[in-house]
Design a protein around this motif. Structure first.
Motif, PDB file in Angstrom:
ATOM      1  N   ILE A   5       0.874  -1.176   0.000  1.00 26.96           N
ATOM      2  CA  ILE A   5       0.000   0.000   0.000  1.00 26.96           C
ATOM      3  C   ILE A   5       0.906   1.220   0.000  1.00 26.96           C
ATOM      4  CG2 ILE A   5      -1.671   1.326   1.355  1.00 26.96           C
ATOM      5  CD1 ILE A   5      -2.763  -1.285   2.452  1.00 26.96           C
TER       6      ILE A   5
ATOM      7  N   HIS B  28       0.808   9.646  16.704  1.00 30.23           N
ATOM      8  CA  HIS B  28       0.368  10.757  15.846  1.00 30.23           C
ATOM      9  C   HIS B  28       1.175  12.010  16.175  1.00 30.23           C
ATOM     10  CE1 HIS B  28      -3.658   9.088  14.498  1.00 30.23           C
ATOM     11  NE2 HIS B  28      -3.481   8.338  15.572  1.00 30.23           N
TER      12      HIS B  28
ATOM     13  N   HIS C 258       0.133  16.185   9.298  1.00 28.07           N
ATOM     14  CA  HIS C 258      -0.226  15.112  10.256  1.00 28.07           C
ATOM     15  C   HIS C 258       0.537  13.837   9.875  1.00 28.07           C
ATOM     16  CE1 HIS C 258      -3.784  12.736  12.277  1.00 28.07           C
ATOM     17  NE2 HIS C 258      -2.600  12.260  12.652  1.00 28.07           N
TER      18      HIS C 258
ATOM     19  N   GLY D  48      -9.830   4.688  21.421  1.00 27.58           N
ATOM     20  CA  GLY D  48     -10.122   5.076  20.047  1.00 27.58           C
ATOM     21  C   GLY D  48      -9.149   4.545  19.019  1.00 27.58           C
TER      22      GLY D  48
ATOM     23  N   LEU E 215       2.313   9.939  11.037  1.00 27.59           N
ATOM     24  CA  LEU E 215       2.255   8.759  11.895  1.00 27.59           C
ATOM     25  C   LEU E 215       3.644   8.131  11.985  1.00 27.59           C
ATOM     26  CD1 LEU E 215      -0.983   7.074  10.466  1.00 27.59           C
ATOM     27  CD2 LEU E 215      -0.798   8.564  12.477  1.00 27.59           C
TER      28      LEU E 215
ATOM     29  N   ALA F 287      -3.334   9.486   6.057  1.00 27.75           N
ATOM     30  CA  ALA F 287      -4.180   9.567   4.855  1.00 27.75           C
ATOM     31  C   ALA F 287      -5.407  10.452   5.075  1.00 27.75           C
ATOM     32  CB  ALA F 287      -4.612   8.168   4.422  1.00 27.75           C
TER      33      ALA F 287
END
Ligand code: AMP
Ligand code: ZN
Length: 142
Positions: A15, A102, A39, A93, A41, A32
């Motif tokens: 991917i 993050h 932002h 979450g 990761l 994404a």
């Protein structure tokens, strides 16, 4: 590598991702569905679901990279600050079950909140309960 893990598939090149940093232990790439420009990761290359599952070497690599990239991300998008966070577990979450940190660039007036805004039902704790909790955490950390 876990076949049904989206982040393992990114590491494996199945991917595509917009990589911003990579070494033997970690990969950092743009989210994404960004909450803000830049932002990012940060993930360990080895598949582990929870922070507490990480062997020390992977844990150190992830947190070291998060710390180092914070200023790079902030500077690249001319942000005013960065929220550094991990959703660790379903209750927190976490949607992708591969540890990830993050880095969310923050801008004056972006309308977002602080870490303190993520929980709405606040506990009422006596001094005795706070003492017991602190002791229990200390015992568990030994
Ligand atoms: P979390 O809720 O902490 O599990 O966050 C998972 C994050 O992964 C979300 O911010 C998603 O936007 C992001 N994400 C999911 N799939 C991809 C992908 N293929 N490439 C980049 N980011 C992704
Ligand atoms: Zn994985």
């Amino acid at each position: 590598m876990t076949d049904d893990c989206v982040f393992c598939r990114i590491i494996d090149g199945e991917i595509p991702a917009r990589t911003v940093y990579e070494d033997d232990d970690v990969l950092a790439f743009l989210d994404a569905n960004p909450l803000a420009r830049g932002h990012t990761l940060v993930i360990p290359k080895n598949h582990h679901e929870r922070v507490s599952d990480l062997p020390a070497a992977d844990r150190d690599a992830v947190f070291e990279t998060l710390g180092r990239l914070t200023s790079a991300v902030e500077a690249a998008v001319d942000a005013d600050g960065v929220t550094v966070g991990m959703n660790d577990g379903d209750a927190a979450g976490q949607e992708v079950p591969h540890v990830h940190g993050h880095l969310v660039p923050r801008f004056d007036g972006d309308g977002g909140g602080a870490v303190h805004s993520i929980v709405r039902t606040l506990p009422e704790l006596s001094d005795e309960e706070l003492d017991a909790i602190a002791a229990d955490i200390g015992d568990s950390a030994e």
